[in-house]
Design a protein around this motif. Structure first.
Motif, PDB file in Angstrom:
ATOM      1  N   MET A   1      32.603  -0.703  32.158  1.00 17.85           N
ATOM      2  CA  MET A   1      31.942  -2.007  32.002  1.00 17.85           C
ATOM      3  C   MET A   1      31.624  -2.610  33.358  1.00 17.85           C
ATOM      4  O   MET A   1      30.567  -3.236  33.553  1.00 17.85           O
ATOM      5  CB  MET A   1      32.817  -2.955  31.195  1.00 17.85           C
TER       6      MET A   1
ATOM      7  N   VAL B   1      30.041  -4.959  24.966  1.00 14.54           N
ATOM      8  CA  VAL B   1      30.502  -5.996  24.041  1.00 14.54           C
ATOM      9  C   VAL B   1      31.744  -6.708  24.593  1.00 14.54           C
ATOM     10  O   VAL B   1      32.283  -7.595  23.947  1.00 14.54           O
ATOM     11  CB  VAL B   1      30.810  -5.407  22.639  1.00 14.54           C
ATOM     12  N   GLY B   2      32.196  -6.290  25.772  1.00 15.36           N
ATOM     13  CA  GLY B   2      33.367  -6.919  26.375  1.00 15.36           C
ATOM     14  C   GLY B   2      34.688  -6.364  25.894  1.00 15.36           C
ATOM     15  O   GLY B   2      35.742  -6.943  26.159  1.00 15.36           O
ATOM     16  N   ALA B   3      34.635  -5.235  25.191  1.00 15.97           N
ATOM     17  CA  ALA B   3      35.855  -4.627  24.665  1.00 15.97           C
ATOM     18  C   ALA B   3      35.758  -3.109  24.786  1.00 15.97           C
ATOM     19  O   ALA B   3      34.651  -2.552  24.746  1.00 15.97           O
ATOM     20  CB  ALA B   3      36.060  -5.019  23.198  1.00 15.97           C
ATOM     21  N   PRO B   4      36.894  -2.423  24.966  1.00 14.26           N
ATOM     22  CA  PRO B   4      36.861  -0.964  25.068  1.00 14.26           C
ATOM     23  C   PRO B   4      36.532  -0.310  23.733  1.00 14.26           C
ATOM     24  O   PRO B   4      36.515  -0.976  22.692  1.00 14.26           O
ATOM     25  CB  PRO B   4      38.284  -0.611  25.520  1.00 14.26           C
TER      26      PRO B   4
ATOM     27  N   ALA C   1      41.275   2.710  27.188  1.00 13.27           N
ATOM     28  CA  ALA C   1      40.907   1.297  27.372  1.00 13.27           C
ATOM     29  C   ALA C   1      40.633   0.997  28.843  1.00 13.27           C
ATOM     30  O   ALA C   1      39.634   0.353  29.184  1.00 13.27           O
ATOM     31  CB  ALA C   1      41.993   0.387  26.818  1.00 13.27           C
ATOM     32  N   SER C   2      41.501   1.463  29.726  1.00  8.77           N
ATOM     33  CA  SER C   2      41.307   1.226  31.159  1.00  8.77           C
ATOM     34  C   SER C   2      40.030   1.885  31.657  1.00  8.77           C
ATOM     35  O   SER C   2      39.263   1.292  32.431  1.00  8.77           O
ATOM     36  CB  SER C   2      42.506   1.755  31.958  1.00  8.77           C
TER      37      SER C   2
ATOM     38  N   PHE D   1      33.741   0.804  22.726  1.00  5.50           N
ATOM     39  CA  PHE D   1      32.364   0.605  22.304  1.00  5.50           C
ATOM     40  C   PHE D   1      31.438   1.023  23.447  1.00  5.50           C
ATOM     41  O   PHE D   1      31.718   0.750  24.611  1.00  5.50           O
ATOM     42  CB  PHE D   1      32.091  -0.863  21.953  1.00  5.50           C
TER      43      PHE D   1
ATOM     44  N   ASP E   1      37.359   2.568  29.929  1.00  2.40           N
ATOM     45  CA  ASP E   1      36.198   1.847  29.400  1.00  2.40           C
ATOM     46  C   ASP E   1      35.947   0.551  30.167  1.00  2.40           C
ATOM     47  O   ASP E   1      34.800   0.182  30.415  1.00  2.40           O
ATOM     48  CB  ASP E   1      36.390   1.550  27.916  1.00  2.40           C
ATOM     49  N   TYR E   2      37.011  -0.154  30.532  1.00  2.00           N
ATOM     50  CA  TYR E   2      36.829  -1.378  31.322  1.00  2.00           C
ATOM     51  C   TYR E   2      36.205  -1.056  32.680  1.00  2.00           C
ATOM     52  O   TYR E   2      35.357  -1.808  33.184  1.00  2.00           O
ATOM     53  CB  TYR E   2      38.155  -2.108  31.503  1.00  2.00           C
TER      54      TYR E   2
ATOM     55  N   ALA F   1      29.659 -10.001  29.336  1.00  2.00           N
ATOM     56  CA  ALA F   1      30.625 -10.177  28.250  1.00  2.00           C
ATOM     57  C   ALA F   1      32.038 -10.345  28.791  1.00  2.00           C
ATOM     58  O   ALA F   1      32.918 -10.849  28.093  1.00  2.00           O
ATOM     59  CB  ALA F   1      30.556  -8.983  27.300  1.00  2.00           C
ATOM     60  N   ILE F   2      32.277  -9.918  30.029  1.00  2.00           N
ATOM     61  CA  ILE F   2      33.532 -10.176  30.729  1.00  2.00           C
ATOM     62  C   ILE F   2      33.262 -11.297  31.725  1.00  2.00           C
ATOM     63  O   ILE F   2      32.456 -11.120  32.638  1.00  2.00           O
ATOM     64  CB  ILE F   2      34.032  -8.924  31.479  1.00  2.00           C
TER      65      ILE F   2
END
Length: 239
Positions: free
Chosen positions: A80, A137-140, A73-74, A142, A76-77, A106-107
């Motif tokens: 982004m 998409v603003g989320a990990p 998750a980190s 993806f 992926d952010y 998206a963020i």
């Protein structure tokens, strides 16, 4: 012979970080960025509504870092954030040559760009502005392919164009296999069943469900984007 009119009125252009702004290496290459901006400007000036999604692989690859042990998750952010940097670079290059733009993320990052608001994005397109969507998409978990497909569906585009460093979809990597053959057309089902990796499976499925064709072409050839939109040149259509 009269000049062919564009086949689509509204498109989403998906660019990888490397092909779109980074050239063949790392970071942002001004020459590559400028050439891409000229391509987009030519299309926008022809009256076609354009939205753009740029990947972040020329700056940071979250999936690759996750494989080394970082929490996915980190990672992926962080990826982004790289797409936001590229979006701002594309915006600057377009506005330098007189094209009005908006970046929507998206963020939420109100200090540097607009938050993603669908109705506002549609209004920008109707006013002739190029809208650049950032942060996937603003989320990990993806990819930016999924982000591009989602925005394409939300914007109701006529086609999703994927600009790459090769002129279509091949049976194998044409840079490694001289016998690779290019497809002129493919169905969504063929792309998925043959695992051709044009875009990730969720992106292809979303385009299939919304009946939006995917057109794969080379962004490196000058003037190619407008030619492809007129049905000219070399490309692969997935529908």
């Amino acid at each position: 012979m009269p000049d062919s009119p564009p086949r689509y009125k509204r498109i989403l252009l998906k660019l990888s970080g490397e092909a779109g702004v980074g050239g063949d290496g790392f970071g942002i290459d001004p020459k590559t960025l400028g050439a891409v901006a000229e391509e987009i400007a030519e299309v926008a000036r022809a009256g076609i509504q354009v939205c753009v999604v740029v990947g972040g692989g020329n700056i940071f690859r979250g999936a690759a870092l996750a494989e080394t042990g970082m929490e996915r998750a980190s990672a992926d952010y962080m990826g982004m954030l790289a797409t936001i940097m590229n979006a701002l670079a594309v915006q600057a290059a377009l506005e330098k040559i007189g094209v009005y733009t908006r970046v929507q993320s998206a963020i939420p990052m109100e200090a540097i760009c607009e938050p993603y608001i669908r109705r506002r994005a549609l209004r920008h397109l109707e006013k002739g502005r190029v809208v650049i969507f950032a942060a996937g998409v603003g989320a990990p978990f993806f990819t930016t392919d999924s982000g591009a497909a989602l925005r394409a569906a939300e914007m109701g585009v006529d086609a999703l164009l994927k600009g790459t460093s090769v002129d279509g979809v091949y049976t194998a990597d044409p840079k490694k296999d001289p016998d690779a053959k290019r497809y002129d057309t493919l169905s969504y089902k063929e792309v998925l069943s043959k695992d051709l990796r044009v875009m990730d499976t969720s992106a292809v499925s979303l385009m299939r469900d919304n009946h939006i064709p995917i057109v794969v072409f080379s962004i490196r050839e000058r003037g190619n984007l407008l030619k492809v939109l007129k049905g000219e040149g070399v490309f692969t259509t997935i529908a």
